[in-house]
Motif scaffolding. Structure first.
Motif, mmCIF file in Angstrom:
data_model
loop_
_atom_site.group_PDB
_atom_site.id
_atom_site.type_symbol
_atom_site.label_atom_id
_atom_site.label_comp_id
_atom_site.label_asym_id
_atom_site.label_seq_id
_atom_site.Cartn_x
_atom_site.Cartn_y
_atom_site.Cartn_z
ATOM 1 N N TRP B 236 0.674 -1.074 -0.160
ATOM 2 C CA TRP B 236 -0.248 -0.114 0.389
ATOM 3 C C TRP B 236 1.221 1.418 0.246
ATOM 4 N N SER B 239 1.368 2.005 -3.131
ATOM 5 C CA SER B 239 0.117 2.604 -4.177
ATOM 6 C C SER B 239 -0.479 3.748 -3.948
ATOM 7 N N CYS B 252 -6.378 4.222 -3.755
ATOM 8 C CA CYS B 252 -5.927 2.959 -3.632
ATOM 9 C C CYS B 252 -7.260 1.730 -3.716
#
Lengths: 431, 431, 431, 431
Positions: B236, B239, B252
């Protein structure tokens, strides 16, 4: 200066027997590297310049929650610790700086501490605050957090502790503060993730506001422990967000042991470099959870791959100076030996990464020649650079074989007579 | 409209037998919830409003790299898939939208596709591009990447494919594009992490530039597979960086199966909400690697904890509408059954999260009453909300027991006669 | 008997207000279960018979290697601990036995200890030896191992400690000894895997030779901690081999927190049952490493799946009586509350597993109806059996709401006046 | 014999340029080893004797469930594959045996196949059965299992397939059969763990009953994939139990990629050796799940630690001959290159393990000198043994630089003209 703790004579004597063989190995390696277009002396100069900081707290025997098994001659105060750090540096010539941990190392007279260190050839690296355990004197407990605590009084106490660390750091010549907190939760629901992170950032802003202009502030992520369901800075993503909220003097610290299983750490290093937030490292190694084993003892290729990123960045990124620190727990070895060996392993990984044929590597990357790209890294990695490291040590006055020289110096036995045995206690870290 | 595929009559008949018991359960649960200060009818309305999109590709039997074992009556084209999706929605009344995958579902006449869907009560969710496998017609291979490929011609091809997905999406009424790529590397050294990420972002910027104002672009991270040493959007953190570089329409996407072992996913959800970059979800479940098992089948408490974050955010965050999509691989079950059950499990987790006594929870959080905070979550979680879900389905024309009703409808046998058996192939996904 | 510690009156008062609602819930659940062909009263009897042992050491606040944050009124000796265990049992009526830990709980007069316990309605479960930390009085250190140490004198000391545990156990009425050791290594090469295991088995044979005929010996595996590279009994495979070498009175103990990430623990349980070596459990929960969180607090479905195996075996395996023990570390909660809640969660999982429609499940398994097999488990799991558990408690004299009743009893404040505050120490476990 | 595929001339030409430098490196290394008391020529003889089998299926480009990106000149039948295997062996002189996979490699005339191989200097290693995918001709599907299937007819089919593999193996000169099955479950409840394992063992007993006296049967464990919730032989514990149930000709096969995250594989190897059930290896490497990357490409130190156990056992265990096989998936490289490099890495780890000073190591182990034990392993590991490996190859007629020699041979281009391009398919493995 050497006479304070170990004596240069002892090192010289230990080197005498080993020097001829070393010269021979160095020459052979030089010839081999020359065939690959590499100048071994240039490499040796790189090795001589390399430094990694040792943690004052690493000089004591570590432990687990189950037990701590103390060693003989453990340091009982910061002066003992500096003596040990000086010994490490004398044998390895690679660890001229010490990271302090407050309140464990809190000096009554910072100037005197600085002098004591300087006399032993040591300076100070990043300051480390401690809001993950309760000091005897503090008003509020950190049982439920510190910088992210729900109670503003606790947060304030934790902020002030960090400000005190900065003050001490200024007095001893440090230029950075590492903030690692144990805040988190053990149960789903215990903590509101967003509010806790907001409180953390607010507290850090109060610290950041007092940070000298030439200092850096390091935020450090950790997946778990001591909190076992969530931590406030659980991964590099949260660390990046925090450092970004704080400002240009805030950077992320990567501790190699603080990640989820299987994580590609070298990639995280690359991302932080790219987005200008890599602050530095806490080097160690691990096989399972965060166990702080000696750097390079479990997965040396991973350490090499981290340095592959760093050496790559040295050439591309202006003003690239990440902090190099060791952070380990020495539960079953003599801490001085572990720190000497670890410093050497880190330096080894750096040297191996320097040997990578980067022009070739880039070519393979551009052509998607995966196999030869991999082979290019491995060719550098499998080069035994020990003759370079040892020669660099030798020429700086260190030991060809640091552990052997240390053992024959009788250092531990000597200091043991001045240092009473510490208790086994309930386990854990030692202040 | 129901007559196209299953027939409302069949559902009504299957409900007849079960309705009395359901009414009884609903009443008992209502009384129990009333004692906790909760209005069951309000909960039922929330259930009725809940929707999660189904993936067109999920209607076929999935496989692994080892084999694919086809089922009978598998859909052979997008019209078949829409029929199956319509059936899922008729029984569950919770899946009114379908996510398309291009080129697998590429329509010759988008308007006709849209009409076909509308006639069956279906709309379209996010478009999904595919640059992780080679279509028969494409010029360049994606063997070594797509949006992050070293060759600009390949990147251009991948960008154009995404732009085509947007065009199709505009025609069918979609408002979002999900970009998941298989780009990465299998060997250390194969890919330059930073350059690959730069190329990825550049390519995405070219897509983003053509994104309609009322669309969202989703970047999706995945730890590994099909690349096994590194992926370009590995977590993440990457992202988030990508979505931030792209701009305010980029968000995301969290696929529950794309994380390192032990990762606290609900915390990632909280972080992305806090920093305004949560786009939505690909729901599924997993025990080991990314295996795309049915949502809620392995760790239902984790699914509940994710919805705890979402329900918490609903009350705090203005204009909070993350996308809900299922993304699973149905290797050993009838895909229609798995999708019906999964939609129900997702809705169940949402309902359970709605039952959390948030005022009490906040109080416990403020007081660091970890045990009661945990108990507060568990009290909501262990409430059996099936009577609410079933009643909401019933009142919307769906089935009290979707799987039983589906089985007794004979749907699969009916469509099997029109759909030739697909091949076992070498395994893997099916277009 | 209740008057010793909490007073039955307080429990009765706390139940008064809750009883009417409970009766209503019980009736509604009874009706619902009757529709599924299940007799709620039979289930209630099963609940009433269920018991799980509590660990004496769990009554103190736990810690990590970083810190321990003591609570108020922590027990300072084994009599305090028994008082706390009696309180837990009074409120929950599910924990009539206590597991002792030697030397922490070493009694001067075992007979007096037994009487003290009996007066409080308590008996003793398995004895637990400790060779993972050094007692003040012992001659040899366990820094480098105990039962597997390279030095026969250390092994002998460890064996004798275990024999002493058996002697104490015989005196207090225990029938089992659990052997968990911290032996292992932190570095590749430190330990010779085979020789260490041979020494371990030899030492255990010396203990086994003195085991009374009606006792069981439990070997317990753990992946890591306190050793961080290897442990002598690293997994159930090694535990099985050890128990098999020892003989028919040796069995394997499964601690839910001692496995590699992603491990399918319920399958290990099934294997050990099949090969007649399942000895019992140390219940707890965890999200990352071995963190000993409260049972059922992180992944309750996994706990249910473990009990699915146990309930399945109850019907198939003659003389099937695995030991049920809790082993947790309560770092941020009142240990009494955590133990009460954990006992309840374990009992809950057992009850839910009893509700599984096993005839249907077997049918689905035979037909490979994966979806309906999964649904069959989930139908049982999502049944809220709290009314059964609470009624069983109520009818045995316990509390409908144990935590609330405990809090209103003022027990902790009462005992705090007799128990001085313990030290924060360096963290870790407490004796 | 060489002329069949590559031509010894080409190898000789490629060696010419490199030989002088190699002689120099060999001499320097010899001097260095002599200082450590090691005879380099003895090491070279060990290297020359080392062999590892290559998998016929590894000569094709692998894939994932997402896609397969075929290479040029891929083998289309077993004769092509043998040609490729012969090439690998000619360049490396370390892979004289081939493991066959039935039905992919099923010969119409086994004797002809044997002759074809012999003419190319190749023999056959273990036979590999395939009951994890459906062959076009088979009656029953393996969708829900094979040797452990609930339906006895399916089990019988799977048993017969294995018996056929043995028959073919006898004809071509194999002496072992490897049984790996994809059996397992994707959902809790889908499979009854105990009954499935009982059926598996029963089926294996039927195979074992037909095993020739001088054959070995290998059971292979795998944590997951293609089954994603449970597998029948999930770990070495179950594999050990199965092999023990079968009898003295049954042994466990360790595939390095088939374990839970963080697993200490070298310890499993030690346990299986100790209990006389180590059959051999499937070598590969991995970073995340079972991804079958090239041996030694991700964690070379782990490979070394595995060989540390093997070399240790060579000296202690009579009649110790574990099978060495490579099992990898080559998705982005030329399979011939990957197999050559992998064979070399495996041999390298073996050579490095031979260099360990075992007397010193045992001394450090006995004295619990953890640091020096670790240093002893690392000293051997960091020795660059490439000159030994290259000289051994050279003296046996192989290439000093196998990849470079192979590339300059033009082999792939030559065979590509005879071999039509294979399809991208849906991904996955290739038969």
């Amino acid at each position: 200066m050497d006479s304070f703790v170990t004596g240069a004579d002892g090192i010289a004597r230990s080197n005498e027997k080993a020097e001829a063989a070393l010269r021979e190995s160095y020459e052979a390696l030089g010839a081999s590297l020359a065939r690959r277009g590499i100048d071994i002396d240039a490499m040796k100069r790189k090795a001589a310049e390399f430094a990694v900081a040792v943690p004052s707290w690493g000089t004591g025997t570590g432990g687990t929650r189950f037990a701590r098994f103390p060693g003989t001659g453990e340091p009982r105060d910061i002066f003992h610790k500096l003596d040990d750090c000086a010994a490490i540096n004398q044998f390895t010539r690679a660890t001229p700086r010490v990271a302090l941990h407050i309140p464990w190392d809190k000096p009554q007279d910072p100037a005197a501490l600085k002098s004591y260190a300087e006399e032993r050839g040591l300076g100070f690296d990043a300051m480390n605050s401690n809001t993950f355990s309760d000091a005897a004197t503090q008003q509020h407990t950190y049982k439920f957090g510190s910088l992210s605590h729900t109670d503003p009084a606790v947060r304030r106490q934790a902020v002030e502790h960090n400000l005190e660390c900065i003050e001490i750091g200024k007095a001893v010549g440090s230029k950075a503060i590492s903030i690692w907190i144990g805040d988190g939760s053990n149960f789903p629901g215990q903590s509101h993730f967003t509010r806790a992170f907001e409180r953390y950032i607010d507290s850090c802003k109060a610290i950041y506001a007092e940070l000298p202009d030439d200092w850096r502030l390091f935020t450090e992520h950790k997946m778990y422990e001591p909190a076992f369901y969530s931590t406030v800075i659980q991964d590099w993503g949260s660390s990046y967000l925090a450092a970004t909220e704080l400002g240009p003097k805030a950077f992320c610290l990567v501790d190699l042991g603080h990640h989820a299983p299987n994580t590609n750490i070298e990639m995280i290093v690359a991302r932080l470099i790219q987005f200008k937030k890599l602050g530095g490292f806490h080097f160690n190694d691990s096989k399972y959870g965060d166990d702080d084993l000696d750097a390079g003892s479990i997965n040396p290729y991973q350490l090499f791959l981290v340095f592959n990123e760093l050496v790559d960045a040295e050439a591309r990124v202006p003003d690239f100076h990440p902090a190099h620190m060791i952070d380990q727990s020495h539960n079953v070895t003599d801490p001085i030996e572990s720190l000497m060996v670890s410093a050497t392993e880190i330096e080894r990984a750096y040297l191996q990464a320097l040997l990578i044929d980067r022009a070739a590597l880039e070519g393979y990357q551009d052509e998607n020649d995966a196999l030869m790209a991999s082979e290019t890294l491995k060719a550098a990695y499998r080069t035994d650079v020990e003759p370079i490291l040892a020669t660099a040590r030798l020429e700086k006055g260190g030991a060809i074989h640091p552990v052997a020289a240390y053992r024959s110096s009788g250092y531990r036995a000597k200091v043991a007579s001045d240092r009473p045995l510490s208790g086994a206690g309930g386990g854990g870290l030692v202040g």
